[in-house]
Every structure is written in structure tokens, then in C-alpha cells.
Scaffold this motif. Structure first.
Motif: not given
Length: 370
Positions: A60-67, A71-74, A332-334, A361-363
Motif C-alpha cells: 500500500v503506497d509502496g510499502k508492505c503492510t506486513m513487513c 517497492t517501486i512496483f504497482t 525487492g525492486s531496488d 508495466y512493472n517488469c
């Protein structure tokens, strides 16, 4: 009368003191029924407090709600966004190619594919080299699916596919978010589907890896300005950092059986959309036969509305097994930090183009970026 009044005031003060005492001890609070936040280990994806329950990242908004993974992905589908629906003022072109294949038996057969060339591509400009992405369809579809070619014509019906793929590629490349890439869409059928009825006649999924290595990739190297210094196996292997593959549904299953299974010397970027594979066997082969073949990026995805019967295999289980068994995989996406894999959910999408175009799009934002 005065004494009665004083007694009443005294009683109220005592009751008030008791109330304060009870509240201070917590006895007066309502029980907190708020469920504990669900968390997981960011590496293994094992749910906290469980021994056999796993959960993919939920961003959500680029950050995992569980950890703490970012990410830059959508996760939100791009199917109705400008990047897909609006044509770019710098448009690439799509052309049809014909080549011969001997991968499916003793007799050579004619195969078709479509090739997307980025804006500004010139056959005469031999100095400018391009990365190459091979994009495979799913069962019941064909080589025209990704770009609405052949009898897949542009439409706003999402499942029919391809109506905005060129827009996504054009816009990402114009904005500098994606490398300028030649995209090739072949078919895994033994024969090219010349009519809708032909596409189900002959499935060649088991031999697609051979066709890709020995026939299609050499053809592309011979006819387009790629990083491969020729069409030989050695030249194509040397250019693996500039060659990638994505596939949807059955094409995703083929990403495991054919690409992970027999093409890692040629391909270093892999996208698996809505399909799984024999992960244990692939871990073994990656750590032995292909131990020197670095995975530059591996992306896997499904839509949150997909049912287990919609896709072949177990995408999430396949991803977990590969990630656990192959030490080089870091989620991760970095990519500058060494991240080279991710499993993404696509919000509120099913087994359809909305999921797959979001994955593409993400790839494109990490493929060929190393």
C-alpha cells in the motif's frame, strides 16, 4: 438537614474515589477486540506465529503492510490508466515476421511472430543496440494477442487483450522508465494459428525452448540491431544480459519448463504471469547446470481475483521454493541494491489482460536496467 446533606456529599465522594480506583486498575476499560496486525518474515514470507502459512507482500503506497519491504512496483491495475489508454506522441511500430522451425519434428514448419520496434529504431543505425524481450501468450490465444494483431483487433474488452500494450511500452520508454527494447511475440503452437480454429490443433509447449534458442533468437539477431554479435549459440549466450522473457498463463508455465529449464544460458530476465512450475527440479538445475547463469530479475504475479483453477501450477509456491533454494535471489525492486526478484499481487484483477499488462508495466521498469 445539614447533616443529611453532608452525608450525601460524603457518599458521592467515596463513590467517585472508588470509580477512579477501578479505572486506574483497568477494571473499567472495555476489552480491546482489535485483531492483531498480520505480519510475516520479509525473506521467507512465513506468517508470524505460524509454521505452515505464507503470505505474499501486500503493498500500500509502496510499502508492505506486513513487513518493511518497499517497492517501486504497482499492485493497482494499469488497465484504465493513461499509460495504457492514451497513445504516446512517440510511437513504436509492430511488424510481422515469418521464419522456419524444425523444433517440432522432422519436417520444417512455417512460424509467425510479431515484432515491436521502439520509436526511433532504424535498421541502418548499426551502432545503436537494443535489448530483446520475448513475450508469450496463453492457451487458447496466439502470437497476435499481446499487440492485437491478426484476428485480435483493438477493443476495450480487457480479456481480448493487447489493446494498449504498445501505449505502455511507448510511454515508459519516452519517460525513460524503461530501456528501448525490441519485443517479440511468437506462439508455442507447433503451427502458426492462421484461423481461430487452428490455434487449438497443436500445442508445442514442450519444444518451445528449442525453437526459441535455435530458430527464433538467431532470426532476431540476424535481422535486427541487438546486442548479440551474430546468430550463433555462443553469440546469443554472450548477450544474455540483454535478453528476457515474459509469459502469461500457459506462457508462464513455459517460463519455468522452457526458460528456467533449458534457456538460462540465453535469458537472464524472466517474468511469470499467472502460472507455476516444477520448482524443486528447477532449483536443482539452477544450482548445478546453470550455476554460472546469474538471474538479473525474476518477477512473478497473479491477480487477487484469480482462482486456483485459472492458472497452471502454483505460482506463489513456485516462487517461494525458487527463492528459498537459490541463494542469489533477493526480493525487492531496488536493483542497484542487488534486488532481483519479487512476487506481486495485482489488486482486483482476474486471469486476464488487466493482470498481465500491469505485470509487464512493472517488469519493464527493472528489466535490462543493470
Amino acid at each position: 438537614m445539614k447533616n443529611k446533606f453532608l452525608k450525601a456529599i460524603g457518599s458521592l465522594l467515596v463513590l467517585g474515589a472508588l470509580a477512579v480506583s477501578v479505572t486506574a486498575c483497568g477494571g473499567g476499560e472495555k476489552p480491546d477486540n482489535t485483531p492483531a496486525k498480520k505480519t510475516h518474515d520479509p525473506v521467507t514470507l512465513l506468517v508470524t506465529g505460524k509454521t505452515d502459512e505464507y503470505a505474499p507482500h501486500n503493498f500500500v503506497d509502496g510499502k508492505c503492510t506486513m513487513c518493511n519491504e518497499t517497492t517501486i512496483f504497482t499492485q493497482d491495475a494499469v488497465s484504465k490508466s493513461d499509460v495504457l489508454t492514451k497513445a504516446c506522441d512517440r510511437q513504436g511500430t509492430v511488424e510481422k515476421i515469418t521464419y522456419m522451425s524444425n523444433a517440432y519434428g522432422d519436417e520444417a514448419v512455417e512460424k509467425w511472430a510479431y515484432v515491436y520496434l521502439p520509436y526511433g529504431y532504424s535498421a541502418d543505425d548499426k551502432d545503436t543496440k537494443y535489448d530483446v524481450l520475448y513475450m508469450l501468450h496463453g492457451m487458447g490465444l496466439n502470437e497476435g494477442y499481446w499487440f492485437s494483431q491478426g484476428y485480435y483487433q483493438p477493443t476495450d474488452m480487457i480479456y481480448s487483450g493487447g489493446y494498449g500494450t504498445t501505449n505502455v511500452l511507448d510511454n515508459l520508454m519516452k519517460e525513460g522508465k524503461a530501456k528501448k527494447t525490441i519485443c517479440v511475440t511468437p506462439t508455442f503452437y507447433k503451427i502458426t494459428a492462421k484461423t481461430p480454429d487452428d490455434q487449438t490443433k497443436s500445442s508445442g509447449t514442450g519444444d518451445f525452448g528449442k525453437e526459441l534458442r535455435e530458430e527464433l533468437m538467431p532470426y532476431i539477431a540476424e535481422h535486427y540491431n541487438t546486442y548479440a554479435a551474430g546468430s550463433s549459440a555462443e553469440a546469443l549466450k554472450a548477450a544474455r544480459d540483454h535478453q528476457g522473457y515474459v509469459g502469461l498463463s500457459m506462457g508462464s508455465a513455459i517460463s519455468y519448463s522452457a526458460i528456467w529449464g533449458s534457456c538460462l544460458e540465453y535469458i537472464s530476465y524472466i517474468g511469470s504471469f499467472s502460472g507455476g512450475g516444477n520448482a524443486d527440479q528447477l532449483v536443482t538445475s539452477k544450482n548445478s547446470t546453470y550455476k554460472d547463469c546469474t538471474i538479473n530479475y525474476y518477477y512473478a504475479t497473479v491477480g487477487t481475483l484469480e482462482g486456483k483453477g485459472d492458472y497452471p501450477g502454483d505460482p506463489f509456491g513456485t516462487y517461494r521454493t525458487l527463492k528459498a533454494g537459490i541463494k542469489e535471489l533477493q526480493s525487492g525492486s531496488d536493483i542497484k541494491n542487488g534486488d532481483n526478484c519479487e512476487y506481486m499481487l495485482c489488486n482486483k484483477t482476474g486471469h486476464n489482460y488487466a493482470t498481465w499488462i500491469t505485470a509487464l508495466y512493472n517488469c519493464m521498469q527493472v528489466f535490462f536496467q543493470k
